[in-house]
Design a protein around this motif. Sequence first.
Motif, PDB file in Angstrom:
ATOM      1  N   ARG A  21       0.702  -1.130  -0.010  1.00 46.18           N
ATOM      2  CA  ARG A  21       0.138  -0.091   0.087  1.00 46.18           C
ATOM      3  C   ARG A  21       1.134   1.232  -0.036  1.00 46.18           C
ATOM      4  O   ARG A  21       0.457   2.202  -0.849  1.00 46.18           O
ATOM      5  CB  ARG A  21      -0.939  -0.195   1.268  1.00 46.18           C
ATOM      6  CG  ARG A  21      -1.942   1.175   1.224  1.00 46.18           C
ATOM      7  CD  ARG A  21      -2.659   1.313   2.405  1.00 46.18           C
ATOM      8  NE  ARG A  21      -3.426   0.032   2.707  1.00 46.18           N
ATOM      9  CZ  ARG A  21      -4.793  -0.295   1.802  1.00 46.18           C
ATOM     10  NH1 ARG A  21      -5.201   0.323   1.066  1.00 46.18           N
ATOM     11  NH2 ARG A  21      -5.310  -1.480   2.266  1.00 46.18           N
ATOM     12  N   SER A  24       2.398   1.572  -3.601  1.00 42.42           N
ATOM     13  CA  SER A  24       1.385   1.720  -4.770  1.00 42.42           C
ATOM     14  C   SER A  24       1.307   3.001  -5.173  1.00 42.42           C
ATOM     15  O   SER A  24       1.112   3.067  -6.243  1.00 42.42           O
ATOM     16  CB  SER A  24       0.162   1.024  -4.377  1.00 42.42           C
ATOM     17  OG  SER A  24      -0.550   1.751  -3.266  1.00 42.42           O
ATOM     18  N   THR A  26      -0.072   6.571  -6.381  1.00 41.54           N
ATOM     19  CA  THR A  26      -1.340   6.841  -7.111  1.00 41.54           C
ATOM     20  C   THR A  26      -2.100   6.098  -7.719  1.00 41.54           C
ATOM     21  O   THR A  26      -3.229   5.855  -7.854  1.00 41.54           O
ATOM     22  CB  THR A  26      -1.266   8.156  -8.097  1.00 41.54           C
ATOM     23  OG1 THR A  26      -0.363   7.953  -8.992  1.00 41.54           O
ATOM     24  CG2 THR A  26      -0.639   9.375  -6.973  1.00 41.54           C
ATOM     25  N   SER A  27      -1.373   4.825  -8.193  1.00 39.55           N
ATOM     26  CA  SER A  27      -2.225   3.863  -8.994  1.00 39.55           C
ATOM     27  C   SER A  27      -3.048   3.024  -8.122  1.00 39.55           C
ATOM     28  O   SER A  27      -3.826   2.384  -8.737  1.00 39.55           O
ATOM     29  CB  SER A  27      -0.772   2.993  -9.539  1.00 39.55           C
ATOM     30  OG  SER A  27      -0.125   2.177  -8.709  1.00 39.55           O
ATOM     31  N   GLY A  28      -2.627   2.825  -6.714  1.00 40.53           N
ATOM     32  CA  GLY A  28      -3.521   2.198  -5.789  1.00 40.53           C
ATOM     33  C   GLY A  28      -2.838   0.862  -5.586  1.00 40.53           C
ATOM     34  O   GLY A  28      -2.272   0.050  -6.516  1.00 40.53           O
ATOM     35  N   LEU A  29      -3.387   0.262  -4.535  1.00 39.28           N
ATOM     36  CA  LEU A  29      -3.022  -1.082  -4.153  1.00 39.28           C
ATOM     37  C   LEU A  29      -3.493  -1.881  -5.163  1.00 39.28           C
ATOM     38  O   LEU A  29      -2.848  -2.813  -5.438  1.00 39.28           O
ATOM     39  CB  LEU A  29      -3.492  -1.285  -2.617  1.00 39.28           C
ATOM     40  CG  LEU A  29      -3.312  -2.707  -2.135  1.00 39.28           C
ATOM     41  CD1 LEU A  29      -1.841  -2.906  -1.945  1.00 39.28           C
ATOM     42  CD2 LEU A  29      -3.997  -2.821  -0.825  1.00 39.28           C
ATOM     43  N   SER A  30      -4.748  -2.143  -5.820  1.00 39.08           N
ATOM     44  CA  SER A  30      -5.184  -3.199  -6.614  1.00 39.08           C
ATOM     45  C   SER A  30      -4.158  -3.181  -7.776  1.00 39.08           C
ATOM     46  O   SER A  30      -4.070  -4.270  -8.114  1.00 39.08           O
ATOM     47  CB  SER A  30      -6.804  -2.992  -6.919  1.00 39.08           C
ATOM     48  OG  SER A  30      -7.531  -2.994  -5.827  1.00 39.08           O
ATOM     49  N   SER A  31      -3.939  -2.073  -8.492  1.00 37.46           N
ATOM     50  CA  SER A  31      -3.012  -2.124  -9.579  1.00 37.46           C
ATOM     51  C   SER A  31      -1.889  -2.810  -9.217  1.00 37.46           C
ATOM     52  O   SER A  31      -1.163  -3.408  -9.952  1.00 37.46           O
ATOM     53  CB  SER A  31      -3.002  -0.629 -10.117  1.00 37.46           C
ATOM     54  OG  SER A  31      -2.206  -0.406 -11.202  1.00 37.46           O
ATOM     55  N   TYR A  32      -1.346  -2.377  -8.056  1.00 44.22           N
ATOM     56  CA  TYR A  32      -0.056  -2.675  -7.779  1.00 44.22           C
ATOM     57  C   TYR A  32       0.178  -4.106  -7.416  1.00 44.22           C
ATOM     58  O   TYR A  32       0.777  -4.756  -7.883  1.00 44.22           O
ATOM     59  CB  TYR A  32       0.312  -2.106  -6.344  1.00 44.22           C
ATOM     60  CG  TYR A  32       1.871  -2.053  -5.997  1.00 44.22           C
ATOM     61  CD1 TYR A  32       2.980  -1.422  -6.410  1.00 44.22           C
ATOM     62  CD2 TYR A  32       2.015  -3.183  -5.085  1.00 44.22           C
ATOM     63  CE1 TYR A  32       4.116  -1.488  -5.816  1.00 44.22           C
ATOM     64  CE2 TYR A  32       3.523  -3.470  -4.540  1.00 44.22           C
ATOM     65  CZ  TYR A  32       4.538  -2.633  -5.055  1.00 44.22           C
ATOM     66  OH  TYR A  32       5.745  -2.896  -4.539  1.00 44.22           O
TER      67      TYR A  32
END
Length: 87
Positions: A21, A24, A26-32
């Motif tokens: 987190r 990650s 600005t891309s966000g945790l899901s994208s990472y």
Amino acid sequence: MSEPTRKYSITMPRDIAEAARARSGTSGLSSYVAAAVARQIERDNLDDLIQAVEADHGAITEDEVQALRDRFQQARKQQSQGGAVPA
């Protein structure tokens, strides 16, 4: 990742989740996490390919691995200098 997305629930150690987190951005945790899983799948597929080649042709030696590393390094050097990359 232009594919449609779907929500999943996963469980992971808290320290790993918090480190992911934090990284990650600005891309966000899901994208990472999706990018990390995609890289792991690529590695798994490469491992499968290596096993298949070794089954047909024998184990890849350290000398063969080093020779390929040397070729890649030479190609990168030539490319950065604007020269032709050897075949």
